[in-house]
Motif scaffolding. Structure first.
Motif, PDB file in Angstrom:
ATOM      1  N   TRP A 110      11.891  52.903 -39.622  1.00  0.00           N
ATOM      2  CA  TRP A 110      11.573  52.469 -40.981  1.00  0.00           C
ATOM      3  C   TRP A 110      11.883  50.986 -41.133  1.00  0.00           C
ATOM      4  N   ASP A 111      10.930  50.233 -41.678  1.00  0.00           N
ATOM      5  CA  ASP A 111      11.104  48.812 -41.963  1.00  0.00           C
ATOM      6  C   ASP A 111      11.410  48.618 -43.438  1.00  0.00           C
ATOM      7  N   ILE A 112      12.245  47.640 -43.741  1.00  0.00           N
ATOM      8  CA  ILE A 112      12.564  47.314 -45.127  1.00  0.00           C
ATOM      9  C   ILE A 112      12.053  45.914 -45.424  1.00  0.00           C
ATOM     10  N   ILE A 113      11.752  45.662 -46.694  1.00  0.00           N
ATOM     11  CA  ILE A 113      11.194  44.387 -47.110  1.00  0.00           C
ATOM     12  C   ILE A 113      11.629  44.092 -48.537  1.00  0.00           C
ATOM     13  N   GLY A 114      11.661  42.808 -48.887  1.00  0.00           N
ATOM     14  CA  GLY A 114      12.016  42.421 -50.245  1.00  0.00           C
ATOM     15  C   GLY A 114      13.505  42.523 -50.506  1.00  0.00           C
ATOM     16  N   ASN A 115      13.863  43.058 -51.670  1.00  0.00           N
ATOM     17  CA  ASN A 115      15.260  43.165 -52.079  1.00  0.00           C
ATOM     18  C   ASN A 115      15.902  44.494 -51.699  1.00  0.00           C
ATOM     19  N   THR A 116      15.286  45.235 -50.799  1.00  0.00           N
ATOM     20  CA  THR A 116      15.810  46.539 -50.390  1.00  0.00           C
ATOM     21  C   THR A 116      17.142  46.382 -49.662  1.00  0.00           C
ATOM     22  N   MET A 117      18.089  47.247 -50.013  1.00  0.00           N
ATOM     23  CA  MET A 117      19.404  47.260 -49.376  1.00  0.00           C
ATOM     24  C   MET A 117      19.694  48.679 -48.876  1.00  0.00           C
ATOM     25  N   VAL A 118      20.123  48.793 -47.615  1.00  0.00           N
ATOM     26  CA  VAL A 118      20.460  50.083 -47.023  1.00  0.00           C
ATOM     27  C   VAL A 118      21.970  50.222 -46.995  1.00  0.00           C
ATOM     28  N   TRP A 137       9.092  51.234 -45.345  1.00  0.00           N
ATOM     29  CA  TRP A 137       7.859  51.764 -44.766  1.00  0.00           C
ATOM     30  C   TRP A 137       8.131  52.396 -43.405  1.00  0.00           C
ATOM     31  N   ASN A 138       7.481  53.524 -43.186  1.00  0.00           N
ATOM     32  CA  ASN A 138       7.574  54.215 -41.906  1.00  0.00           C
ATOM     33  C   ASN A 138       6.688  53.499 -40.886  1.00  0.00           C
ATOM     34  N   ARG A 139       7.269  53.130 -39.758  1.00  0.00           N
ATOM     35  CA  ARG A 139       6.508  52.443 -38.723  1.00  0.00           C
ATOM     36  C   ARG A 139       5.479  53.340 -38.046  1.00  0.00           C
ATOM     37  N   VAL A 140       5.786  54.626 -37.966  1.00  0.00           N
ATOM     38  CA  VAL A 140       4.953  55.551 -37.199  1.00  0.00           C
ATOM     39  C   VAL A 140       3.789  56.024 -38.060  1.00  0.00           C
ATOM     40  N   PRO A 141       2.542  55.782 -37.656  1.00  0.00           N
ATOM     41  CA  PRO A 141       1.401  56.310 -38.424  1.00  0.00           C
ATOM     42  C   PRO A 141       1.369  57.828 -38.377  1.00  0.00           C
ATOM     43  N   CYS A 142       0.942  58.423 -39.462  1.00  0.00           N
ATOM     44  CA  CYS A 142       0.940  59.888 -39.581  1.00  0.00           C
ATOM     45  C   CYS A 142      -0.351  60.451 -38.995  1.00  0.00           C
ATOM     46  N   GLY A 143      -0.221  61.285 -37.993  1.00  0.00           N
ATOM     47  CA  GLY A 143      -1.375  61.919 -37.381  1.00  0.00           C
ATOM     48  C   GLY A 143      -1.637  63.322 -37.882  1.00  0.00           C
ATOM     49  N   LEU A 144      -0.957  63.708 -38.965  1.00  0.00           N
ATOM     50  CA  LEU A 144      -1.080  65.070 -39.496  1.00  0.00           C
ATOM     51  C   LEU A 144      -2.267  65.165 -40.437  1.00  0.00           C
ATOM     52  N   VAL A 145      -3.015  66.254 -40.322  1.00  0.00           N
ATOM     53  CA  VAL A 145      -4.129  66.497 -41.236  1.00  0.00           C
ATOM     54  C   VAL A 145      -3.620  67.098 -42.545  1.00  0.00           C
ATOM     55  N   ASP A 146      -2.687  68.019 -42.443  1.00  0.00           N
ATOM     56  CA  ASP A 146      -2.087  68.667 -43.620  1.00  0.00           C
ATOM     57  C   ASP A 146      -0.583  68.431 -43.567  1.00  0.00           C
ATOM     58  N   TRP A 147      -0.022  67.948 -44.639  1.00  0.00           N
ATOM     59  CA  TRP A 147       1.392  67.580 -44.626  1.00  0.00           C
ATOM     60  C   TRP A 147       2.001  67.733 -46.017  1.00  0.00           C
ATOM     61  N   GLU A 148       3.326  67.707 -46.037  1.00  0.00           N
ATOM     62  CA  GLU A 148       4.077  67.708 -47.297  1.00  0.00           C
ATOM     63  C   GLU A 148       5.162  66.648 -47.223  1.00  0.00           C
ATOM     64  N   LEU A 149       5.236  65.835 -48.254  1.00  0.00           N
ATOM     65  CA  LEU A 149       6.248  64.790 -48.377  1.00  0.00           C
ATOM     66  C   LEU A 149       7.237  65.190 -49.463  1.00  0.00           C
ATOM     67  N   GLN A 150       8.508  65.314 -49.087  1.00  0.00           N
ATOM     68  CA  GLN A 150       9.558  65.626 -50.046  1.00  0.00           C
ATOM     69  C   GLN A 150      10.513  64.438 -50.127  1.00  0.00           C
ATOM     70  N   VAL A 151      10.789  64.005 -51.344  1.00  0.00           N
ATOM     71  CA  VAL A 151      11.627  62.819 -51.554  1.00  0.00           C
ATOM     72  C   VAL A 151      12.727  63.137 -52.560  1.00  0.00           C
ATOM     73  N   GLN A 152      13.930  62.802 -52.185  1.00  0.00           N
ATOM     74  CA  GLN A 152      15.061  62.848 -53.115  1.00  0.00           C
ATOM     75  C   GLN A 152      15.356  61.411 -53.543  1.00  0.00           C
ATOM     76  N   PHE A 153      15.410  61.186 -54.841  1.00  0.00           N
ATOM     77  CA  PHE A 153      15.546  59.819 -55.340  1.00  0.00           C
ATOM     78  C   PHE A 153      16.409  59.803 -56.599  1.00  0.00           C
ATOM     79  N   LYS A 154      16.708  58.600 -57.047  1.00  0.00           N
ATOM     80  CA  LYS A 154      17.537  58.453 -58.243  1.00  0.00           C
ATOM     81  C   LYS A 154      17.161  57.151 -58.940  1.00  0.00           C
ATOM     82  N   VAL A 155      16.983  57.221 -60.256  1.00  0.00           N
ATOM     83  CA  VAL A 155      16.693  56.043 -61.075  1.00  0.00           C
ATOM     84  C   VAL A 155      17.775  55.954 -62.141  1.00  0.00           C
ATOM     85  N   HIS A 156      18.508  54.845 -62.161  1.00  0.00           N
ATOM     86  CA  HIS A 156      19.614  54.722 -63.119  1.00  0.00           C
ATOM     87  C   HIS A 156      19.894  53.250 -63.370  1.00  0.00           C
TER      88      HIS A 156
END
Length: 397
Positions: A110-118, A137-156
């Motif tokens: 995964w590449d980071i850009i801008g003001n992103t902090m890990v 951004w994920n460096r690896v291109p997705c070769g899947l035809v059918d997929w599911e993306l699950q994200v855990q996030f927080k806005v505060h």
């Protein structure tokens, strides 16, 4: 959530096979499976007759190996009984604590850009400061035809209600690592964007409740209108109350059989709630997953806790299995109609503004020349009176 381990049901009771999740729950809690949960899992494995398996009871190593194998399968396998799809976790597209796969090293995924902090607890796309942008951004291109993306996030953030912004976006696009005005990404992208908009920009009365999740599919020709919250190019969405909550918040984007299904868990119940379902969506393989966020005059912390991608097992015809999906052009049903409507509305707006300016000029000219005529008339009257008075004096003398 089921584990697909039916042959083991004869050895282990059903209660032992599902130690951490009920049917319908997701498995992104905490973004990773920590040692504490591992110990709880171990303590709940029991054999018929009451024999227990634990890390310290001196049982045969074979049972421990079986336990560890089941543990790895639990969190690499995914099932949705609602639509019958099953999937396997793709680690090359996954981002979890402690985020060792994110960064600038050659081995990073995964590449980071801008003001992103890990950090060790989250990937902060933007801090709670004005005019910030960040993305991962994920460096690896997705070769899947059918997929599911699950994200855990927080806005505060520190801002009060309706005084925060702007939001974050989840991406499946051709291009990456380009900052821009669309929630931290470039305009005229090619692919799909899922926008979690936390501030209503348009100013008019609306029935929509914010924060709001919306979907946009673009082939590189459409323009996201930030001032109108992308209303004309949105394919659908739902409200999601996720700001400054104390529990974890999740979103699931499933793309299968040319259909996008979005579900959310914003109430901390670890159970998916339907958001929107959009059919007739065409997306190619070979694009990249990513997340971005932006702040303007208003701000928030936008954090990514975990990203997981599952390869879905979907029954397809023989022709579909051998089809080259990499050449598909991103499209959605009636995707061009909103753009045409927006152009017409923009033209009408400009026409109205032009007519207002013309009317203002006409009014100014009318007032100006009216005042000029009054002045000229007054001066003429004054000159006439003065000459008349001079003629009267001459007659007297």
């Amino acid at each position: 959530m089921s584990l697909g381990l039916r042959p083991l049901a004869r050895v282990l009771p059903r209660r032992a096979l599902f130690p951490l999740a009920r049917p319908g729950e997701h498995g992104l809690v905490g973004g990773s499976f920590g040692a504490g949960n591992y110990r709880k899992c171990v303590q709940r494995w029991t054999l018929p007759g009451g024999a227990a398996l634990s890390m310290g009871d001196g049982r045969t190593p074979l049972l421990l190996v079986l336990l560890l194998r089941l543990w790895s399968l639990c969190f690499a396998y995914h099932s949705d009984p609602a639509d019958g799809t099953t999937g396997h976790l793709k680690r090359e597209h996954t981002l979890v604590k402690p985020y060792q796969s994110a960064g600038s090293s050659e081995r990073a995924l995964w590449d980071i850009i801008g003001n992103t902090m890990v950090t060790s607890q989250q990937v902060r796309l933007t801090p709670d400061q004005q005019s910030k942008q960040g993305a991962i951004w994920n460096r690896v291109p997705c070769g899947l035809v059918d997929w599911e993306l699950q994200v855990q996030f927080k806005v505060h953030g520190e801002g009060r209600r309706n005084l925060n912004g702007d939001g974050l976006a989840l991406w499946y696009t051709r291009d990456q690592l380009k900052l821009g005005p669309v929630f931290g990404n470039a305009q005229n992208f090619s692919g799909m964007g899922i926008f979690i908009d936390t501030y209503y920009n348009e100013g008019k009365k609306t029935d929509l409740q914010y924060p709001y999740v919306s979907v946009m599919v673009n082939n590189g020709t459409l323009h996201y209108n930030h001032e109108r919250d992308g209303r004309r190019t949105s394919l659908g969405g739902c409200p999601i109350a996720i700001r400054n909550v104390k529990h974890d918040t999740f979103i699931s984007i499933k793309y299968a059989m040319q259909q996008v299904t979005i579900k959310v868990d914003a109430e901390g119940r670890h159970y998916w709630k339907d958001c929107v379902e959009i059919r007739n969506i065409q997306l190619p393989t070979g694009y990249h997953f990513g997340a971005s966020a932006t702040t303007g005059d208003l701000s928030d912390n936008h954090d990514i806790i975990a990203i997981k991608v599952y390869e879905l097992s979907v029954e397809r015809s023989e022709e579909e299995r051998f089809q080259d999906w990499s050449n598909v052009i991103p499209s959605a049903e009636l995707i061009l109609e909103p753009e045409e409507d927006e152009d017409a509305e923009e033209k009408k707006k400009h026409q109205d503004e032009y007519e207002e300016k013309i009317w203002a000029i006409k009014f100014f000219c009318l007032v100006f020349f009216s005042m000029l005529a009054v002045v000229v008339l007054a001066v003429g009257c004054a000159v006439f009176i003065i000459r008349r008075q001079e003629e009267n004096r001459k007659r007297l003398y």
